[in-house]
Write a protein that holds these residues in place. Structure first.
Motif, PDB file in Angstrom:
ATOM      1  N   ASP A 285       0.845  -1.187   0.000  1.00 16.59           N
ATOM      2  CA  ASP A 285       0.000   0.000   0.000  1.00 16.59           C
ATOM      3  C   ASP A 285       0.887   1.245   0.000  1.00 16.59           C
ATOM      4  OD1 ASP A 285      -2.248  -1.603   0.109  1.00 16.59           O
ATOM      5  OD2 ASP A 285      -2.330  -1.572   2.303  1.00 16.59           O
ATOM      6  N   ILE A 286       0.805   2.026  -1.074  1.00 12.36           N
ATOM      7  CA  ILE A 286       1.649   3.219  -1.178  1.00 12.36           C
ATOM      8  C   ILE A 286       0.867   4.497  -0.898  1.00 12.36           C
ATOM      9  CG2 ILE A 286       3.278   2.168  -2.780  1.00 12.36           C
ATOM     10  CD1 ILE A 286       1.844   3.612  -5.068  1.00 12.36           C
ATOM     11  N   LYS A 287      -0.437   4.383  -0.775  1.00 16.71           N
ATOM     12  CA  LYS A 287      -1.248   5.563  -0.464  1.00 16.71           C
ATOM     13  C   LYS A 287      -2.524   5.107   0.232  1.00 16.71           C
ATOM     14  CE  LYS A 287      -3.098   9.755  -2.644  1.00 16.71           C
ATOM     15  NZ  LYS A 287      -3.285  10.473  -3.924  1.00 16.71           N
ATOM     16  N   LYS A 288      -2.905   5.832   1.271  1.00 15.00           N
ATOM     17  CA  LYS A 288      -4.119   5.484   2.011  1.00 15.00           C
ATOM     18  C   LYS A 288      -4.932   6.746   2.265  1.00 15.00           C
ATOM     19  CE  LYS A 288      -5.792   3.344   6.302  1.00 15.00           C
ATOM     20  NZ  LYS A 288      -5.417   2.700   7.584  1.00 15.00           N
ATOM     21  N   GLY A 289      -6.244   6.620   2.158  1.00 18.08           N
ATOM     22  CA  GLY A 289      -7.111   7.757   2.420  1.00 18.08           C
ATOM     23  C   GLY A 289      -8.385   7.323   3.115  1.00 18.08           C
ATOM     24  N   GLN A 290      -9.187   8.288   3.462  1.00 18.25           N
ATOM     25  CA  GLN A 290     -10.476   8.000   4.082  1.00 18.25           C
ATOM     26  C   GLN A 290     -11.578   8.550   3.202  1.00 18.25           C
ATOM     27  OE1 GLN A 290     -10.143   9.729   8.019  1.00 18.25           O
ATOM     28  NE2 GLN A 290      -9.360   7.808   8.866  1.00 18.25           N
ATOM     29  N   PHE A 291     -12.664   7.819   3.135  1.00 15.57           N
ATOM     30  CA  PHE A 291     -13.783   8.224   2.292  1.00 15.57           C
ATOM     31  C   PHE A 291     -15.004   8.488   3.152  1.00 15.57           C
ATOM     32  CE2 PHE A 291     -17.568   7.135  -0.236  1.00 15.57           C
ATOM     33  CZ  PHE A 291     -17.449   8.111  -1.209  1.00 15.57           C
ATOM     34  N   TYR A 292     -15.602   9.651   2.935  1.00 10.66           N
ATOM     35  CA  TYR A 292     -16.806  10.030   3.678  1.00 10.66           C
ATOM     36  C   TYR A 292     -17.989   9.956   2.710  1.00 10.66           C
ATOM     37  CZ  TYR A 292     -13.696  11.574   7.359  1.00 10.66           C
ATOM     38  OH  TYR A 292     -12.744  11.596   8.348  1.00 10.66           O
ATOM     39  N   GLY A 293     -18.770   8.896   2.850  1.00  9.18           N
ATOM     40  CA  GLY A 293     -19.803   8.646   1.857  1.00  9.18           C
ATOM     41  C   GLY A 293     -21.221   8.891   2.330  1.00  9.18           C
ATOM     42  N   SER A 294     -21.405   9.306   3.562  1.00  7.00           N
ATOM     43  CA  SER A 294     -22.771   9.556   4.036  1.00  7.00           C
ATOM     44  C   SER A 294     -22.732  10.652   5.106  1.00  7.00           C
ATOM     45  CB  SER A 294     -23.385   8.277   4.610  1.00  7.00           C
ATOM     46  OG  SER A 294     -22.686   7.858   5.761  1.00  7.00           O
ATOM     47  N   GLU A 295     -23.913  11.050   5.546  1.00  7.14           N
ATOM     48  CA  GLU A 295     -24.009  12.059   6.594  1.00  7.14           C
ATOM     49  C   GLU A 295     -24.905  11.549   7.711  1.00  7.14           C
ATOM     50  OE1 GLU A 295     -25.387  15.526   4.466  1.00  7.14           O
ATOM     51  OE2 GLU A 295     -23.341  16.297   4.345  1.00  7.14           O
ATOM     52  N   LEU A 296     -24.725  12.126   8.877  1.00  9.05           N
ATOM     53  CA  LEU A 296     -25.520  11.732  10.042  1.00  9.05           C
ATOM     54  C   LEU A 296     -26.047  13.001  10.722  1.00  9.05           C
ATOM     55  CD1 LEU A 296     -26.307   9.331  11.994  1.00  9.05           C
ATOM     56  CD2 LEU A 296     -24.280   9.984  13.315  1.00  9.05           C
ATOM     57  N   ALA A 297     -27.312  12.952  11.111  1.00  4.56           N
ATOM     58  CA  ALA A 297     -27.892  14.101  11.810  1.00  4.56           C
ATOM     59  C   ALA A 297     -27.318  14.188  13.227  1.00  4.56           C
ATOM     60  CB  ALA A 297     -29.411  13.967  11.857  1.00  4.56           C
ATOM     61  N   VAL A 298     -26.821  15.371  13.564  1.00  2.00           N
ATOM     62  CA  VAL A 298     -26.294  15.608  14.909  1.00  2.00           C
ATOM     63  C   VAL A 298     -27.074  16.797  15.510  1.00  2.00           C
ATOM     64  CG1 VAL A 298     -24.285  16.300  16.268  1.00  2.00           C
ATOM     65  CG2 VAL A 298     -24.017  14.713  14.345  1.00  2.00           C
ATOM     66  N   VAL A 299     -27.549  16.625  16.728  1.00  4.60           N
ATOM     67  CA  VAL A 299     -28.431  17.613  17.356  1.00  4.60           C
ATOM     68  C   VAL A 299     -27.694  18.370  18.460  1.00  4.60           C
ATOM     69  CG1 VAL A 299     -30.601  17.949  18.621  1.00  4.60           C
ATOM     70  CG2 VAL A 299     -30.429  16.157  16.866  1.00  4.60           C
ATOM     71  N   ASP A 300     -27.811  19.696  18.395  1.00  2.00           N
ATOM     72  CA  ASP A 300     -27.284  20.541  19.460  1.00  2.00           C
ATOM     73  C   ASP A 300     -28.342  20.580  20.579  1.00  2.00           C
ATOM     74  OD1 ASP A 300     -26.512  22.603  21.158  1.00  2.00           O
ATOM     75  OD2 ASP A 300     -25.625  23.787  19.540  1.00  2.00           O
ATOM     76  N   LYS A 301     -28.066  19.888  21.657  1.00  4.13           N
ATOM     77  CA  LYS A 301     -29.057  19.762  22.736  1.00  4.13           C
ATOM     78  C   LYS A 301     -29.367  21.087  23.405  1.00  4.13           C
ATOM     79  CE  LYS A 301     -27.986  14.944  23.662  1.00  4.13           C
ATOM     80  NZ  LYS A 301     -27.485  13.949  24.632  1.00  4.13           N
TER      81      LYS A 301
END
Length: 290
Positions: free
Chosen positions: A48-64
């Motif tokens: 492995d000569i290169k590694k990354g992260q993939f963000y493929g979705s979203e999640l609802a986060v609530v400010d209480k």
């Protein structure tokens, strides 16, 4: 030239064909688009000569501190993923409807990591691949990302070989998009032929030139003939017929492409098939082949 190796379902020999082509060619760029069960890299000694992260979705986060538990988010969530500001992570599809209706502006959609991506250097080329996180989705977007990663290495490489996802869903559509041709691997069974016809119609819909390879053609030569007749009637070129060969089982167990087993019948058949594909390419059978 970009060629996708696809099948109407898993288990038809798609990866056997794809890794064999990758082993035959010099300096191929390969993309493992079977992201739910990636295994291409297992067939090669790689780094492995290169590694990354993939963000493929979203999640609802609530400010209480802002949420007043009015319940308007409950009314618009089709998945029952939120209840008065309390989010169920396992049910949230990240559609953002709750964010739109929240009068307090208490909800924010936050990108979620769904996979690790890799560029793996193998002795004769490159593999762009991914490892999805458990329970994650968004495979179509991830495949598009893998193909983007592969493009960085396509200069100087004659062929990009895409090991497509099985089936006819969004992952397969992402696998065949912008390819110059697709090799459809099928097998002579009733379900195999039905799956082949479905994926053929998918390629036809998107205007992807197709070749057909019939794996284990001699286990039912009547259905093999039916597939060939269907191809003739629909103007599809059958580029290869691979006989049943127990050496393939050995090659899978030993994680070596079948073309390394010089005396195997499948080795000869796959090499002949690939030579035929290249002959068709050289004749510029299709206008959009690069």
């Amino acid at each position: 030239m970009r060629i996708a190796v696809i099948s109407g379902k898993g288990g038809t020999g798609k990866t056997t064909v794809a890794v064999s082509i990758g082993a035959i060619e010099e300096h191929p760029v390969m993309v493992d688009c079977d992201v739910d069960a990636p295994n291409m890299y297992l067939y090669y000694e790689g780094e492995d000569i290169k590694k990354g992260q993939f963000y493929g979705s979203e999640l609802a986060v609530v400010d209480k501190d802002l949420c007043n538990k009015c319940g308007k988010c409950n009314n618009v969530c089709r998945y029952d993923a939120i209840d008065k500001g309390l989010v169920n992570d396992m049910k949230c599809e990240g559609c953002g409807a709750c964010e739109l209706v929240c009068p307090q502006k208490a909800i924010t959609m936050v990108p979620q990591k769904t996979a690790d991506t890799f560029i793996t250097k193998i002795p004769n080329g490159i593999i762009s691949r991914a490892k999805m996180d458990v329970g994650s989705d968004g495979s179509g977007k991830l495949i598009t990302e893998l193909r983007k990663n592969a493009e960085l290495y396509q200069r100087g490489s004659k062929f990009t070989i895409v090991d497509g996802s099985p089936g006819v869903g969004c992952a397969v559509i992402a696998s065949i998009t912008a390819n110059d041709a697709a090799i459809i691997v099928t097998e002579p069974t009733k379900s195999g032929m039905d799956d082949f016809i479905r994926v053929h119609k998918l390629c036809e819909h998107f205007g992807i030139p197709q070749y057909v390879c019939i794996n284990k053609y001699d286990i039912n030569e009547d259905i093999t003939m039916d597939i060939e007749n269907y191809c003739t009637d629909n103007g599809i070129t059958v580029v290869g017929k691979i006989p049943y060969d127990e050496t393939i089982i050995r090659s899978i167990n030993e994680l070596k492409p079948i073309v390394y087993y010089e005396d195997s019948k499948a080795n000869y058949a796959i090499r002949n098939m690939w030579n035929k594909v290249k002959e068709l390419v050289n004749k510029y059978e299709y206008k959009n082949i690069k």
